[in-house]
Design an enzyme around this catalytic site. Structure first.
Site, PDB file in Angstrom:
ATOM      1  CB  SER A  34      -0.920  -0.005   1.211  1.00 42.38           C
ATOM      2  OG  SER A  34      -0.141  -0.077   2.391  1.00 42.38           O
ATOM      3  CB  VAL A  35       4.006   2.127   1.804  1.00 43.02           C
ATOM      4  CG1 VAL A  35       4.979   3.290   1.799  1.00 43.02           C
ATOM      5  CG2 VAL A  35       3.363   1.943   3.166  1.00 43.02           C
ATOM      6  CD  GLU A 117      23.740 -20.687 -13.504  1.00 49.61           C
ATOM      7  OE1 GLU A 117      23.077 -20.547 -14.545  1.00 49.61           O
ATOM      8  OE2 GLU A 117      24.840 -20.148 -13.310  1.00 49.61           O
ATOM      9  CE  LYS A 119      18.533 -26.237 -21.023  1.00 50.04           C
ATOM     10  NZ  LYS A 119      17.237 -26.002 -21.636  1.00 50.04           N
ATOM     11  CB  CYS A 413     -19.841 -30.359 -40.088  1.00 50.21           C
ATOM     12  SG  CYS A 413     -20.207 -30.360 -38.324  1.00 50.21           S
ATOM     13  CB  CYS A 436     -23.275 -26.764 -36.630  1.00 43.44           C
ATOM     14  SG  CYS A 436     -22.445 -28.275 -36.114  1.00 43.44           S
TER      15      CYS A 436
HETATM   16  S1  IVH Z   1      23.610 -20.811 -20.085  1.00 43.97           S
HETATM   17  C1  IVH Z   1      26.750 -20.105 -23.041  1.00 43.97           C
HETATM   18  N1  IVH Z   1      22.087 -21.041 -17.948  1.00 43.97           N
HETATM   19  O1  IVH Z   1      18.829 -23.079 -21.970  1.00 43.97           O
HETATM   20  C2  IVH Z   1      25.696 -20.370 -22.053  1.00 43.97           C
HETATM   21  N2  IVH Z   1      21.083 -21.345 -20.072  1.00 43.97           N
HETATM   22  O2  IVH Z   1      19.925 -24.825 -24.386  1.00 43.97           O
HETATM   23  C3  IVH Z   1      24.414 -20.763 -22.643  1.00 43.97           C
HETATM   24  N3  IVH Z   1      18.663 -21.788 -19.983  1.00 43.97           N
HETATM   25  O3  IVH Z   1      18.977 -20.881 -24.647  1.00 43.97           O
HETATM   26  C4  IVH Z   1      23.238 -20.700 -21.775  1.00 43.97           C
HETATM   27  N4  IVH Z   1      18.468 -21.688 -17.785  1.00 43.97           N
HETATM   28  O4  IVH Z   1      17.531 -20.207 -22.732  1.00 43.97           O
HETATM   29  C5  IVH Z   1      22.138 -21.096 -19.290  1.00 43.97           C
HETATM   30  N5  IVH Z   1      20.871 -21.189 -15.965  1.00 43.97           N
HETATM   31  C6  IVH Z   1      20.923 -21.227 -17.304  1.00 43.97           C
HETATM   32  C7  IVH Z   1      19.770 -21.479 -18.078  1.00 43.97           C
HETATM   33  C8  IVH Z   1      19.903 -21.541 -19.482  1.00 43.97           C
HETATM   34  C9  IVH Z   1      17.828 -21.864 -18.927  1.00 43.97           C
HETATM   35  C10 IVH Z   1      18.267 -21.951 -21.398  1.00 43.97           C
HETATM   36  C11 IVH Z   1      18.700 -20.806 -22.258  1.00 43.97           C
HETATM   37  C12 IVH Z   1      19.424 -21.392 -23.441  1.00 43.97           C
HETATM   38  C13 IVH Z   1      19.080 -22.849 -23.324  1.00 43.97           C
HETATM   39  C14 IVH Z   1      20.281 -23.657 -23.746  1.00 43.97           C
END
Ligand code: IVH
Length: 677
Positions: A34-35, A117, A119, A413, A436
């Site tokens: 709200s702020v 990370e 994906k 159809c 139809c």
């Molecule tokens: S690194 C050179 N990190 O996966 C590095 N890609 O097949 C290339 N993606 O097109 C990408 N999470 O859209 C990287 N933590 C992540 C990712 C990631 C999703 C996707 C990205 C890329 C595809 C690669």
């Protein structure tokens, strides 16, 4: 310009930016919603009064007014590579061995360190910041050349318009993944299904499709999110200590105000990578994740490993097995929807898929049939797309039996025999016959559905009977049905017939937004109907609106506006609205009708018998809201007795005392302002 105002605008911008980074990046809000909203509004008002105060990084400047004509193409300064895939831990080991050989490392030198990370299954974005300001956002495209979708990227709330640093480099490239949270994906698909549009197959398609919308207001209305995972900085920046590892890059991105996935982790060896992979494989994450990206942590070693034509050698995607299973196609039926769209649906040997038994799957349209080369008897690979409808994603041609028959959509159809049409450039095949029966059934069912007029007892079977046996053609026909007609239907007794008529009549009280949704205008789902009804509080006002009037509403694109205008232009639809209007549908909005005039002030009523449309409760409320009183028994003080069918002894008493009798219609006519009179 008053320097005080200038100063105030600057402070507000800085505070709002800080609050938004605290919220999106650090997950630690510093302002109550709200702020935040109040301060945002203050800035907005300041800027409206003094447009020269507006800066491109103001939080009020995220969403533009004008849709783009098309997106220009751009060459990426640093190409966007894709990733090599590994489908199991064995393949991952093989990748590490090659990497070790390439780097000339012996086992004694210790194991390689990685960053893992998630994906995220979304769409890659390349962001360019110039002197700290977001200058461009582009799609990956083929990795060399993408599309400049800056207006849409600005509409993603977690992407900062200005980097959170006092010393930005002249140019900084940020890479990351834009994605749709699953809840939002499902919301959008529910909305699309309810609007008669085909759902997106998965969150990736939905994110990619959203990013390529020409109207950034549509993008803003869908809650896209973003995780940054890479950063490219110019020589000499940041002064003193450039990042040495991928982990430091992620920290640096966070410091700059970019959201980074908090689940990323340093793994000291492949065993820890395997643990990370297993740990998140079963987890219920709020976004679609199709594997783990494993990256060498040391940037120096990354550089040494280098790239192939397509991939970095220093990173790999370790994929999760997909939620797909093979099963046999027993038959294919062409199903005709309420808009006339013909969808081929595969009837399957039932299989368990992602926790539910699947026995039907969509084949989408004629192009898809062609592309998959579907035969009846084939073994298909079926995938569950989000939580919505399962779909056929492939055919195992090796398993095709010799007697398998190729399937094509019928030319006529299957419901009414009308030749089907497919307008040039469109994917959807349609039955063009508005009479139809399949379309009529679909429309009636949609009208009765829970989010529309919510008529209990009007299921698929009942609707089919109404169309076939009682000749119901339009939704207004429903309101002319009598209990006697319904009793003639198989499975309907006198009580259930009465109840259904009452449920239908009761639905006349439903507000305009539900009626609008129930009309089944292409692209108008529940949420869109609510938005439209707010801006155009009666059918007449919406019918008069132009495409421009409608398209300028926040969250409503041109496509929807065109669909609405062309729906209202159809004489058959105008006729339908007229008939509904005569039935008092939609009920006038309560906030619009001034408090009902107290035309019945001081009058005493008694109700007896069953009224044709109002329930006892509703009749009582109607009388009381106009100042009248309803009592249980008839006396000399009673002014009127309202009489329905099967009246009790009260009628006799009223006649003895000579008290005026009213039908429901006569009662309603006592208030000349009442929409039903
Ligand atoms: S690194 C050179 N990190 O996966 C590095 N890609 O097949 C290339 N993606 O097109 C990408 N999470 O859209 C990287 N933590 C992540 C990712 C990631 C999703 C996707 C990205 C890329 C595809 C690669």
């Amino acid at each position: 310009m008053d320097p005080k105002l200038e100063e105030r605008a600057r402070e507000l911008r800085a505070l709002l930016q800080k609050a938004s980074i605290a919220y999106y990046v650090h997950n630690a809000p510093i302002l109550e919603d709200s702020v935040y909203d109040r301060l945002y509004r203050e800035l907005q008002e300041l800027e409206q009064a003094h447009p020269e105060l507006i800066t491109p990084d103001s939080p009020t400047q995220r969403v533009g007014e004008k849709p783009a004509e098309q997106f220009p193409t751009v060459s990426h300064r640093v190409p966007l590579y894709s990733l090599e895939n590994a489908f199991n831990l064995e393949e991952l080991k093989g990748w590490q061995e090659r990497l070790l050989r390439l780097l000339g490392r012996t086992p004694e030198e210790g194991e390689l360190e990685y960053v893992c990370e998630l994906k995220i299954d979304g769409a890659a974005l390349a962001l360019t910041y110039v002197d700290g300001l977001l200058q461009r956002g582009a799609t990956r495209g083929d990795g060399q050349v993408g599309e400049d979708i800056t207006p849409n990227v600005r509409a993603i709330p977690s992407i900062p318009l200005r980097l959170a640093t006092a010393n930005p480099p002249p140019v900084l490239e940020v890479r990351g993944e834009a994605y749709l949270p699953l809840a939002e994906f499902e919301r959008i698909n529910r909305e699309r299904c309810s609007a008669g549009d085909p759902p997106f197959a998965n969150p990736r398609n939905c994110a990619a499709g959203t990013l390529r919308q020409l109207d950034s207001r549509v993008v803003a209305a869908r809650k896209l999110s973003f995780f940054a995972y890479a950063l490219h900085w110019p020589e000499g920046w940041p002064a003193g200590d450039p990042p040495q590892t991928q982990w430091e890059c992620l920290q640096r991105l966070k410091e700059l105000g970019l959201p980074v996935n908090p689940l990323s982790q340093v793994c000291r060896n492949l065993q820890e990578v395997a643990q990370f992979y297993e740990r998140w494989r079963q987890a219920q994450l709020p976004y679609a994740c199709d594997g783990v990206v494993v990256k060498l942590n040391s940037l120096r070693l990354q550089e040494e490993a280098g790239f192939t034509q397509k991939f970095p050698r220093w990173a790999i995607a370790l994929k999760y097995p997909a939620q797909e299973v093979p099963t046999r196609i027993r038959a294919i039926v062409a199903s005709v929807g309420r808009t006339g769209a013909v969808t081929p649906v595969a009837e399957l040997e039932p299989v368990l898929l992602a926790g539910t038994t699947v026995s039907r799957a969509s084949l989408h349209n004629a192009d898809r049939l062609e592309e998959l080369d579907v035969h009846i008897g084939d073994t298909a690979i079926v995938r569950k797309a989000g939580e919505i409808i399962p779909e056929v994603v492939g055919i195992l041609k090796e398993l095709r039996p010799p007697d398998a028959v190729r399937y094509r959509l019928p030319s006529h159809c299957p419901e009414c025999g009308t030749p089907l049409v497919r307008p040039a450039g469109e994917a959807i095949t349609r039955c063009p016959n508005p009479d139809c029966p399949a379309q009529i059934r679909g429309q009636l069912q949609h009208w009765a559905s829970r989010d529309a007029l919510d008529i209990e007892g009007l299921g698929e079977k009942r609707v089919a009977q109404l169309v076939e046996k009682l000749g119901v053609r339009t939704v207004s026909d429903l309101y002319r049905l009598t209990p006697e007609q319904l009793e003639s239907l198989e499975g309907m007794g006198s009580r259930s017939s009465q109840k259904l008529v009452q449920a239908i009549q009761r639905s006349r009280q439903q507000p305009w937004e539900r009626v609008l949704y129930g009309l089944g205008i292409p692209h108008v789902g529940v949420v869109t109907a609510q938005t439209l009804a707010q801006h155009f509080p009666t059918p007449e006002l919406l019918a008069q609106a132009s495409i421009e009037d409608i398209a300028q509403i926040y969250g409503i694109g041109r496509e929807i506006a065109e669909a609405v205008v062309s729906w209202f232009a159809d004489p058959a639809h105008q006729q339908l609205l007229q008939e509904l209007r005569e039935l008092g549908i939609p009920a006038l909005p309560p906030q619009k009708s001034p408090i009902a005039a107290q035309v019945l002030a001081g009058k005493k009523f008694v109700i007896t018998g069953t009224l044709p449309t109002l329930s006892r409760q509703e009749a009582k409320a109607w009388i009381e809201s106009r100042g009248g009183k309803v009592t249980a028994s008839v006396s000399r003080q009673t002014d009127y007795v309202v009489v329905g069918s099967d009246p009790g002894s009260k009628l006799k008493k009223a006649q003895e005392l000579g008290i005026p009798l009213l039908s429901e219609a006569e009662l309603l006519a006592l208030d000349p302002g009442n929409p039903h009179s």
